[in-house]
Write a protein that holds these residues in place. Structure first.
Motif, PDB file in Angstrom:
ATOM      1  N   ASP A  59     -17.333   7.149   2.514  1.00  0.00           N
ATOM      2  CA  ASP A  59     -18.656   7.878   2.423  1.00  0.00           C
ATOM      3  C   ASP A  59     -19.413   8.033   1.147  1.00  0.00           C
ATOM      4  O   ASP A  59     -20.518   8.026   1.063  1.00  0.00           O
ATOM      5  N   THR A  60     -18.466   8.437   0.223  1.00  0.00           N
ATOM      6  CA  THR A  60     -18.988   8.355  -1.182  1.00  0.00           C
ATOM      7  C   THR A  60     -18.148   7.115  -1.929  1.00  0.00           C
ATOM      8  O   THR A  60     -16.875   7.087  -1.819  1.00  0.00           O
ATOM      9  N   PRO A  61     -18.826   6.404  -2.699  1.00  0.00           N
ATOM     10  CA  PRO A  61     -17.855   5.376  -3.302  1.00  0.00           C
ATOM     11  C   PRO A  61     -17.033   5.836  -4.314  1.00  0.00           C
ATOM     12  O   PRO A  61     -17.152   6.998  -5.031  1.00  0.00           O
ATOM     13  N   VAL A  62     -15.775   5.332  -4.307  1.00  0.00           N
ATOM     14  CA  VAL A  62     -14.588   5.791  -5.282  1.00  0.00           C
ATOM     15  C   VAL A  62     -14.137   4.817  -6.219  1.00  0.00           C
ATOM     16  O   VAL A  62     -14.002   3.500  -5.837  1.00  0.00           O
ATOM     17  N   ALA A  63     -13.996   5.359  -7.212  1.00  0.00           N
ATOM     18  CA  ALA A  63     -13.356   4.240  -8.471  1.00  0.00           C
ATOM     19  C   ALA A  63     -12.120   4.180  -8.560  1.00  0.00           C
ATOM     20  O   ALA A  63     -11.630   5.185  -8.514  1.00  0.00           O
ATOM     21  N   SER A  64     -11.384   2.931  -8.969  1.00  0.00           N
ATOM     22  CA  SER A  64     -10.299   3.014  -9.181  1.00  0.00           C
ATOM     23  C   SER A  64      -9.779   3.228 -10.559  1.00  0.00           C
ATOM     24  O   SER A  64     -10.617   3.537 -11.328  1.00  0.00           O
ATOM     25  N   ILE A  65      -8.508   3.025 -10.711  1.00  0.00           N
ATOM     26  CA  ILE A  65      -7.881   2.892 -12.038  1.00  0.00           C
ATOM     27  C   ILE A  65      -8.557   1.609 -12.884  1.00  0.00           C
ATOM     28  O   ILE A  65      -9.239   0.713 -12.254  1.00  0.00           O
ATOM     29  N   THR A  66      -8.374   1.592 -14.127  1.00  0.00           N
ATOM     30  CA  THR A  66      -8.973   0.596 -14.737  1.00  0.00           C
ATOM     31  C   THR A  66      -7.806  -0.684 -14.922  1.00  0.00           C
ATOM     32  O   THR A  66      -6.584  -0.303 -15.050  1.00  0.00           O
ATOM     33  N   LEU A 103      -6.682   3.131 -23.975  1.00  0.00           N
ATOM     34  CA  LEU A 103      -7.954   3.039 -23.923  1.00  0.00           C
ATOM     35  C   LEU A 103      -8.437   4.581 -24.277  1.00  0.00           C
ATOM     36  O   LEU A 103      -8.057   5.493 -23.320  1.00  0.00           O
ATOM     37  N   PRO A 104      -9.672   4.829 -24.749  1.00  0.00           N
ATOM     38  CA  PRO A 104     -10.189   6.242 -24.769  1.00  0.00           C
ATOM     39  C   PRO A 104     -10.620   6.674 -23.522  1.00  0.00           C
ATOM     40  O   PRO A 104     -10.980   6.116 -22.519  1.00  0.00           O
ATOM     41  N   ALA A 105     -10.162   8.042 -23.296  1.00  0.00           N
ATOM     42  CA  ALA A 105     -10.500   8.809 -21.813  1.00  0.00           C
ATOM     43  C   ALA A 105     -11.767   8.607 -21.530  1.00  0.00           C
ATOM     44  O   ALA A 105     -12.192   8.317 -20.480  1.00  0.00           O
ATOM     45  N   GLU A 106     -12.559   8.682 -22.778  1.00  0.00           N
ATOM     46  CA  GLU A 106     -14.001   8.761 -22.439  1.00  0.00           C
ATOM     47  C   GLU A 106     -14.524   7.502 -22.139  1.00  0.00           C
ATOM     48  O   GLU A 106     -15.212   7.407 -21.135  1.00  0.00           O
ATOM     49  N   ALA A 118     -13.679   6.909 -18.462  1.00  0.00           N
ATOM     50  CA  ALA A 118     -14.668   7.848 -17.482  1.00  0.00           C
ATOM     51  C   ALA A 118     -15.738   6.833 -17.332  1.00  0.00           C
ATOM     52  O   ALA A 118     -16.316   6.824 -16.181  1.00  0.00           O
ATOM     53  N   THR A 119     -16.457   6.646 -18.499  1.00  0.00           N
ATOM     54  CA  THR A 119     -17.774   5.910 -18.703  1.00  0.00           C
ATOM     55  C   THR A 119     -17.665   4.916 -17.636  1.00  0.00           C
ATOM     56  O   THR A 119     -18.431   4.424 -16.971  1.00  0.00           O
ATOM     57  N   ALA A 120     -16.585   3.711 -17.746  1.00  0.00           N
ATOM     58  CA  ALA A 120     -16.283   2.525 -17.292  1.00  0.00           C
ATOM     59  C   ALA A 120     -16.536   2.666 -15.411  1.00  0.00           C
ATOM     60  O   ALA A 120     -17.106   2.395 -14.711  1.00  0.00           O
ATOM     61  N   GLN A 121     -15.638   3.792 -15.227  1.00  0.00           N
ATOM     62  CA  GLN A 121     -15.662   4.250 -13.899  1.00  0.00           C
ATOM     63  C   GLN A 121     -16.893   4.648 -13.262  1.00  0.00           C
ATOM     64  O   GLN A 121     -17.369   4.425 -12.361  1.00  0.00           O
ATOM     65  N   GLU A 122     -17.476   5.800 -14.160  1.00  0.00           N
ATOM     66  CA  GLU A 122     -18.930   6.102 -13.665  1.00  0.00           C
ATOM     67  C   GLU A 122     -19.886   4.985 -13.465  1.00  0.00           C
ATOM     68  O   GLU A 122     -20.704   4.916 -12.598  1.00  0.00           O
ATOM     69  N   PHE A 123     -19.740   4.255 -14.544  1.00  0.00           N
ATOM     70  CA  PHE A 123     -20.861   2.963 -14.615  1.00  0.00           C
ATOM     71  C   PHE A 123     -20.538   1.947 -13.395  1.00  0.00           C
ATOM     72  O   PHE A 123     -21.522   1.341 -12.571  1.00  0.00           O
ATOM     73  N   ALA A 124     -19.308   1.820 -12.911  1.00  0.00           N
ATOM     74  CA  ALA A 124     -18.825   0.835 -11.889  1.00  0.00           C
ATOM     75  C   ALA A 124     -19.664   1.639 -10.553  1.00  0.00           C
ATOM     76  O   ALA A 124     -20.006   0.802  -9.943  1.00  0.00           O
ATOM     77  N   ILE A 125     -19.513   2.862 -10.297  1.00  0.00           N
ATOM     78  CA  ILE A 125     -19.850   3.452  -9.208  1.00  0.00           C
ATOM     79  C   ILE A 125     -21.422   3.517  -8.951  1.00  0.00           C
ATOM     80  O   ILE A 125     -22.020   3.111  -8.199  1.00  0.00           O
ATOM     81  N   ARG A 126     -21.937   3.597 -10.446  1.00  0.00           N
ATOM     82  CA  ARG A 126     -23.365   3.556 -10.534  1.00  0.00           C
ATOM     83  C   ARG A 126     -23.956   2.180  -9.976  1.00  0.00           C
ATOM     84  O   ARG A 126     -25.012   2.117  -9.209  1.00  0.00           O
ATOM     85  N   ALA A 127     -23.389   1.027 -10.518  1.00  0.00           N
ATOM     86  CA  ALA A 127     -23.640  -0.046 -10.284  1.00  0.00           C
ATOM     87  C   ALA A 127     -23.282  -0.547  -8.836  1.00  0.00           C
ATOM     88  O   ALA A 127     -24.235  -1.215  -8.179  1.00  0.00           O
TER      89      ALA A 127
END
Lengths: 548, 398
Positions: free
Chosen positions: B251-258, B301-304, B307-316
């Motif tokens: 229902d809302t997209p969910v990002a996985s681990i990296t 991998l820096p936590a930041e 988080a950015t990668a996960q956020e970008f992934a959902i945005r894309a």
């Protein structure tokens, strides 16, 4: 008259024999298919092979013993026939080249099976009063004659096959006249396939190009390839033209009228089939004769045969390429250097000279590349584009391919070798920086009366380059022994019976830094009959890899 | 009281296909077949062969059927998808060949087809035309996701950094040989050397190469044109790491681990590294992408950045309108600690199931597939229920 219990045993016995016949037919059909369904070539291969079929021996023994102990022999032979049928490897999934059950193969199989039943029935009716003996005699005859009966089946089908082939050819011709591609015919005793695939690789950057990926070079093969693959919009079509006899290229040229041609090299390959070099030249000249006025005929000036054909071409404009020829050439190959990554060389044309690199190896391949370059440029491609495209060529498996695995450098040149290819592999192996070089080969074949001498020379050259030569099978063994004596290195020759044995020998001795040259790994045809009647699966090189 | 027995839904798993990634798709397809919840579903293998024919049969369950030139067609039934809108049926000419045939109802299709014709909107278009429910991206998201240039254009518009690129069309080949001189000059002045050259529309690493000089560039471009009609040229980030994140469309997209694929040969991940077993002889033989060498959820991998990668992934994922499971691949320029969107795979190998094995989402692939199948039926129903009656102004024929 046999008792009713014996009759009960005879019916399953007949059934199991028919099943075994079916299995055997499949086994023979695989080789018949590899010989292009040519009766004479198959007969040459089969010789007296069926004498070694255990089924034949069992049938003969049963014919002798059957009348004395009818029931026990019937039961025993039933079990043995069944075991033999089950034990036979399935040619559809085994062997280096497995049987493809095409419609034609199915037709031959079924027709032959009917022929077998008729022959068997006929033999049984000769002496119905002694059914047990007559039955086994008939079985012996059938198992012995099975390869011949296959030819009978094929011959019976011939008129039908020709009708089908004619119809397919008409179809293909109509397609060609609709699509109207620019057709390049490529012939020669060797180098056809590689020249074709390299020219196709270049031309695809100019326009849609149809070229078969394998060695399709017979009328039937080309017809089928066209019907299945030519599509409207195709701009170029490359046709490899094989000459099995005088007239075969002429017929191919009628099917696919060429607008340009390449003659790669005309030499002694398949001398057995033609009888003389003269005949080979005549057969290959048919391509030059089929070319329309003003078209290009590209020929290898290093090959005297190819040069003769080019000189005899009346309407075509001849373009010559080569490396050593004293002629004035349109493209001359220079400064060839081999590395494990590929070959660097220069191409000198009438206008300019170009530095090139190609991730392929072997002098003949580079010469073929010069031929493909010559025609591609004449067909309007820029030399710079063709040279850029050369870097994107990929080595073909088992055609002088260098692979490094766990410290061992494999020079794989297993596919259908000839003396020139053999020398090319030796030359590349000699250029590689390795500690020891080990050649594995059965030698070269199909050279007629010159075979022994050719192998003797090759063996002497190999002895100069390699630390060991493992010669497989007895076909050329004595020539190899003589060659090694000539070179003064008789101790470096290792004779073995089979490929499996060769790999076993290697497995025990290979060490890191070694190089193995696999040269002319013969198709099943020339190997001993292992694996036809009983399962004798040769060990794969993989097993070797694990141990080294 | 009589119990109402709900019948198992038939899930058609499409795999194989005509793309370069046929074999990879077979591996992924077999994994998905095994992973479907058999209490709830009746998984139906549908194999698409190299020439595009569809086949079904029991032998398709076994990986061994696919060695040596593909499955034995004598043991399979050839099927076609019924063109009747909403029928969602496979048809066969061989009556009685399989239970349910000649008309076999498939409730939901799961296209597990990587690359051309499978991941690029083609099969999705076919399933839309015939009114079938299917898991994953629709036509537009698939087509754009497959096209590296278009996906970069779109994600860069929503603030996701991308590596700059130059596009080169195959039609340059028809315009003479001038490009052989001009392109390297231009590329050198804009990017310098080395550059990476890749096909615009392929999912695998086929046709990808790194060029260090004008002559290598020209060859690299030609290599691309063997596979595709468009190539992308990008500066090659020398000290780089790859970072992948999967996104599942709920229902809302969910990002996985990296995950960080481990590059073995110091250059980009090559095809064999990606898809073949890496000398781990004990690995189960049907793992494909799932057994490539990788580090899950890398600790350093820096936590930041994570988080950015996960956020970008959902945005894309959202911006491209994706559904199902996509894997978004990023590049990290380790010299500058910068993160770039590289590409999106709308049908990733093994459906990237290995990326859901850590908190906060302990989902098995079985659970995920169940969620996606339910969602696929809802999406189909939503589309079918969209107003199809033309308003009065469009009724021209009375």
């Amino acid at each position: 008259m046999p008792t009713s219990s014996l009759w009960l045993a005879l019916i399953p016995l007949a059934a199991v024999q028919l099943y075994l016949v079916w299995r055997r037919l499949l086994a023979y059909l695989r080789f018949f298919q590899q010989e292009g369904y040519e009766n004479l070539r198959f007969l040459k291969w089969t010789r007296a092979r069926s004498l070694t079929d255990p089924a034949f021996l069992v049938a003969v023994a049963s014919a002798f013993l059957g009348p004395k102990f009818p029931l026990s022999i019937a039961i025993l032979s039933f079990l043995v026939f069944l075991a033999l049928a089950v034990a036979q490897p399935d040619p559809r999934s085994t062997g280096k080249i497995s049987l493809r059950l095409t419609d034609r193969a199915k037709r031959i199989l079924i027709t032959t099976f009917v022929v077998v039943v008729v022959v068997w029935g006929g033999l049984l009716s000769v002496n119905p009063t002694e059914p047990v003996r007559t039955g086994f005699v008939a079985s012996s005859a059938v198992f012995l004659l099975l390869p011949v009966l296959l030819l009978v089946g094929n011959t019976l089908l011939m008129p039908y096959e020709q009708l089908v082939q004619r119809r397919f050819e008409q179809d293909a011709k109509r397609l060609i006249s609709d699509v109207h591609p620019f057709i390049v015919g490529i012939t020669g005793s060797y180098g056809k396939s590689s020249t074709k695939s390299m020219l196709a690789h270049f031309l695809r950057f100019k326009g849609p190009t149809l070229a078969a990926s394998g060695s399709i070079n017979t009328l039937m093969g080309v017809t089928r390839h066209i019907r299945e693959n030519l599509v409207p919009g195709d701009q170029f079509m490359l046709v490899e033209m094989g000459a099995f006899r005088v007239g075969s290229i002429r017929r191919l040229c009628q099917l696919t009228p060429p607008s340009a041609g390449i003659i790669t090299a005309v030499g002694e390959m398949h001398l057995e089939r033609f009888g003389s070099t003269e005949e080979i030249v005549r057969a290959k000249s048919e391509l030059a004769q089929a070319l329309p006025p003003g078209s290009f005929l590209v020929a290898n000036a290093d090959s005297p045969g190819a040069l003769r054909i080019a000189r005899g071409a009346t309407h075509a404009k001849v373009l010559l390429y080569g490396e050593t020829s004293p002629e004035t050439l349109d493209t001359r190959l220079k400064d060839v250097v081999f590395t494990s990554k590929g070959t660097t060389f220069r191409l000198e044309t009438r206008e300019a000279e170009y530095s090139c690199f190609v991730p392929l190896l072997g002098r003949p391949i580079i010469l073929n590349l010069a031929g493909a370059f010559t025609l591609a440029v004449r067909m309007g491609m820029s030399p710079a584009l063709v040279i850029a495209a050369m870097r994107t060529l990929r080595p073909v498996a088992n055609r002088l391919e260098v692979v490094e695995e766990d410290g061992i450098t494999w020079v794989r040149d297993a596919y259908n070798s000839n003396p020139i290819g053999f020398r090319a592999a030796l030359e590349v192996a000699a250029a590689l920086p390795v500690s020891r070089r080990i050649l594995v080969t059965p030698g070269v074949v199909e050279l007629g009366p010159e075979q022994r001498e050719a192998n003797r020379k090759l063996a002497a050259e190999a002895a100069a380059v390699c630390d060991f030569t493992v010669v497989v099978s007895d076909t050329n063994r004595s020539a190899f022994e003589a060659g090694h004596r000539d070179a003064g290195k008789p101790g470096t020759l290792v004779p073995v019976e089979t490929r499996t044995e060769a790999f076993r020998w290697l497995r025990d001795r290979l060490r890191s830094g070694d190089s193995v040259i696999l040269e002319n790994d013969l198709p099943d045809l020339y190997e001993a009959s292992e694996g036809i009647f009983l399962n004798a699966r040769p060990r794969r090189p993989k097993a070797l890899k694990a141990q080294v | 009281m009589s119990e109402i027995v709900t019948s198992k839904r038939t899930i058609g798993v499409l795999f194989g296909g005509r793309s370069l990634e046929h074999d990879v798709s077979v591996v992924s397809g077999l994994q998905v077949l095994q992973a479907l919840d058999s209490d709830r579903y009746r998984p139906l293998p549908i194999y698409i062969d190299h020439s595009g024919h569809w086949w079904t049969g029991e032998t398709l369950w076994h990986r061994s059927s696919f060695s040596k030139g593909g499955p034995n067609k004598d043991r399979l039934t050839e099927v076609v998808l019924s063109s009747n809108f909403g029928a969602s049926e496979l048809r066969s000419n061989r009556a009685g060949a399989l239970p349910g045939l000649p008309n076999l109802r498939v409730d939901v299709f799961l296209p597990i087809l990587h690359g051309t014709y499978g991941e690029d909107g083609c099969i999705q278009g076919l399933l839309e035309l015939t009114g079938c429910a299917y898991v994953g991206c629709g036509v537009a998201a698939s087509a754009i996701g497959m096209n590296k240039r278009l996906s970069k254009l779109i994600v860069s518009r929503v603030g996701i950094p991308v590596v700059p690129w130059r596009s080169i069309q195959r039609s340059v080949l028809d315009l003479g040989a001038a490009w052989l001189d001009d392109t390297p000059v231009e590329v050198e002045s804009v990017f310098g050397w080395p550059v990476i050259v890749k096909p615009c529309n392929l999912g695998s690493s086929a046709g990808v190469s790194v060029a260090h000089s004008p002559s290598e560039l020209n060859s690299a471009i030609l290599r691309v044109f063997e596979y595709d009609t468009e190539g992308l040229i990008e500066p090659f980030i020398k000290n780089r790491l790859e970072l992948n994140v999967a996104v599942v469309g709920l229902d809302t997209p969910v990002a996985s681990i990296t995950e960080m694929p481990v590059t073995l040969k110091g250059s980009h991940l090559s095809f064999s590294e990606k898809y073949k077993r890496q000398g781990r002889k004990s690995v189960s033989s049907s793992e494909g992408m799932a057994s490539a060498v990788r580090v899950l959820d890398p600790l350093d991998l820096p936590a930041e950045m994570r988080a950015t990668a996960q956020e970008f992934a959902i945005r894309a994922f959202t911006e491209l309108g994706c559904e199902g499971i996509s894997r978004v691949d990023f590049l990290i320029d380790t010299d500058r600690d910068e993160l770039f969107f590289n590409e999106i795979n709308t049908l990733p190998g093994s459906l990237a199931y290995y990326l859901w094995s850590a908190p906060p989402h302990y989902w098995t692939i079985t659970e995920l597939l169940t969620k996606l199948i339910e969602r696929a039926e809802r999406i189909r129903a939503t589309r079918v229920r969209l107003e199809r009656q033309p308003p009065p102004e469009l009724r021209l024929l009375g």
